[in-house]
Design a protein around this motif. Structure first.
Motif, PDB file in Angstrom:
ATOM      1  N   ARG A  84      -0.166  -8.337   3.143  1.00 12.31           N
ATOM      2  CA  ARG A  84      -0.708  -9.698   3.238  1.00 12.31           C
ATOM      3  C   ARG A  84      -2.146  -9.662   3.747  1.00 12.31           C
ATOM      4  O   ARG A  84      -3.028 -10.350   3.226  1.00 12.31           O
ATOM      5  CB  ARG A  84       0.155 -10.555   4.164  1.00 12.31           C
ATOM      6  CG  ARG A  84      -0.467 -11.897   4.472  1.00 12.31           C
ATOM      7  CD  ARG A  84       0.361 -12.674   5.440  1.00 12.31           C
ATOM      8  NE  ARG A  84       0.883 -13.803   4.694  1.00 12.31           N
ATOM      9  CZ  ARG A  84       1.907 -14.524   5.049  1.00 12.31           C
ATOM     10  NH1 ARG A  84       2.582 -14.250   6.132  1.00 12.31           N
ATOM     11  NH2 ARG A  84       2.285 -15.534   4.321  1.00 12.31           N
ATOM     12  N   ALA A  85      -2.406  -8.817   4.750  1.00 12.54           N
ATOM     13  CA  ALA A  85      -3.755  -8.690   5.294  1.00 12.54           C
ATOM     14  C   ALA A  85      -4.714  -8.105   4.253  1.00 12.54           C
ATOM     15  O   ALA A  85      -5.853  -8.570   4.122  1.00 12.54           O
ATOM     16  CB  ALA A  85      -3.737  -7.819   6.553  1.00 12.54           C
ATOM     17  N   CYS A  86      -4.268  -7.117   3.502  1.00 10.96           N
ATOM     18  CA  CYS A  86      -5.115  -6.510   2.464  1.00 10.96           C
ATOM     19  C   CYS A  86      -5.462  -7.525   1.378  1.00 10.96           C
ATOM     20  O   CYS A  86      -6.628  -7.652   0.985  1.00 10.96           O
ATOM     21  CB  CYS A  86      -4.413  -5.308   1.830  1.00 10.96           C
ATOM     22  SG  CYS A  86      -4.291  -3.876   2.911  1.00 10.96           S
ATOM     23  N   LEU A  87      -4.463  -8.245   0.902  1.00  8.15           N
ATOM     24  CA  LEU A  87      -4.715  -9.248  -0.138  1.00  8.15           C
ATOM     25  C   LEU A  87      -5.574 -10.385   0.404  1.00  8.15           C
ATOM     26  O   LEU A  87      -6.429 -10.919  -0.302  1.00  8.15           O
ATOM     27  CB  LEU A  87      -3.399  -9.786  -0.705  1.00  8.15           C
ATOM     28  CG  LEU A  87      -2.581  -8.781  -1.514  1.00  8.15           C
ATOM     29  CD1 LEU A  87      -1.244  -9.391  -1.924  1.00  8.15           C
ATOM     30  CD2 LEU A  87      -3.340  -8.299  -2.730  1.00  8.15           C
ATOM     31  N   THR A 104     -15.341  -1.343  -4.593  1.00  6.76           N
ATOM     32  CA  THR A 104     -15.477  -0.488  -3.415  1.00  6.76           C
ATOM     33  C   THR A 104     -14.443  -0.848  -2.363  1.00  6.76           C
ATOM     34  O   THR A 104     -13.816   0.024  -1.754  1.00  6.76           O
ATOM     35  CB  THR A 104     -16.898  -0.616  -2.820  1.00  6.76           C
ATOM     36  OG1 THR A 104     -17.842  -0.261  -3.827  1.00  6.76           O
ATOM     37  CG2 THR A 104     -17.083   0.264  -1.601  1.00  6.76           C
ATOM     38  N   LEU A 105     -14.248  -2.138  -2.143  1.00  9.70           N
ATOM     39  CA  LEU A 105     -13.264  -2.600  -1.170  1.00  9.70           C
ATOM     40  C   LEU A 105     -11.871  -2.116  -1.538  1.00  9.70           C
ATOM     41  O   LEU A 105     -11.143  -1.572  -0.703  1.00  9.70           O
ATOM     42  CB  LEU A 105     -13.292  -4.127  -1.079  1.00  9.70           C
ATOM     43  CG  LEU A 105     -12.228  -4.778  -0.197  1.00  9.70           C
ATOM     44  CD1 LEU A 105     -12.389  -4.341   1.251  1.00  9.70           C
ATOM     45  CD2 LEU A 105     -12.292  -6.277  -0.331  1.00  9.70           C
ATOM     46  N   ILE A 106     -11.479  -2.293  -2.784  1.00 13.58           N
ATOM     47  CA  ILE A 106     -10.144  -1.882  -3.226  1.00 13.58           C
ATOM     48  C   ILE A 106      -9.997  -0.366  -3.152  1.00 13.58           C
ATOM     49  O   ILE A 106      -8.961   0.151  -2.729  1.00 13.58           O
ATOM     50  CB  ILE A 106      -9.850  -2.428  -4.637  1.00 13.58           C
ATOM     51  CG1 ILE A 106      -9.741  -3.954  -4.564  1.00 13.58           C
ATOM     52  CG2 ILE A 106      -8.586  -1.816  -5.219  1.00 13.58           C
ATOM     53  CD1 ILE A 106      -9.702  -4.658  -5.893  1.00 13.58           C
ATOM     54  N   ALA A 107     -11.049   0.375  -3.519  1.00 15.51           N
ATOM     55  CA  ALA A 107     -11.002   1.838  -3.415  1.00 15.51           C
ATOM     56  C   ALA A 107     -10.806   2.268  -1.962  1.00 15.51           C
ATOM     57  O   ALA A 107     -10.025   3.185  -1.675  1.00 15.51           O
ATOM     58  CB  ALA A 107     -12.275   2.452  -3.991  1.00 15.51           C
ATOM     59  N   ASN A 108     -11.494   1.603  -1.036  1.00 11.93           N
ATOM     60  CA  ASN A 108     -11.336   1.933   0.384  1.00 11.93           C
ATOM     61  C   ASN A 108      -9.925   1.618   0.868  1.00 11.93           C
ATOM     62  O   ASN A 108      -9.345   2.382   1.644  1.00 11.93           O
ATOM     63  CB  ASN A 108     -12.366   1.189   1.232  1.00 11.93           C
ATOM     64  CG  ASN A 108     -13.759   1.759   1.070  1.00 11.93           C
ATOM     65  OD1 ASN A 108     -13.935   2.901   0.680  1.00 11.93           O
ATOM     66  ND2 ASN A 108     -14.757   0.946   1.352  1.00 11.93           N
TER      67      ASN A 108
END
Length: 121
Positions: A84-87, A104-108
């Protein structure tokens, strides 16, 4: 599965919603699907309106129509609050148009190590 109520346009922006669905594959392994659905104003919708028995083609004003969009995270791990926090982070960067590349955010986020169940945080 990410929009169980169906895909429908709305005349008002609705609050984002989060839920999880558990899918089971052919080998009986569980896949946890975290879904964050939000509504975004649509800009270039083609519409028609009737004027005295005639149809006139035109654009629907963007402030009047909102379309649902979903962010989905699929994992074999059951960590609903982390997902939930990631989404929520991806949603915030997208909606607020922050100076961060979504790729970049999703890759990290994907490169983060997640501890084994029952292990230390």
């Amino acid at each position: 599965f990410c929009q169980p109520g169906g895909w429908q346009l709305s005349k008002e922006r609705k609050q984002p919603t989060f839920f999880m669905v558990v899918l089971t594959d052919i080998d009986s392994e569980r896949h946890y699907c975290s879904c964050l659905t939000f509504y975004e104003a649509e800009i270039n919708l083609q519409g028609t309106k009737e004027i005295e028995g005639e149809e006139e083609s035109g654009l629907i004003p963007p402030a009047e129509v909102f379309a649902p969009k979903s962010l989905v995270l699929v994992s074999r791990l059951d960590y609903p609050e982390i997902f939930r926090a990631c989404l929520g982070l991806i949603y915030t960067v997208y909606v607020d148009s922050l100076n961060v590349s979504l790729e970049t955010l999703i890759a990290n986020l994907c490169s983060c190590l997640v501890p084994a169940s029952g292990g230390s945080q």
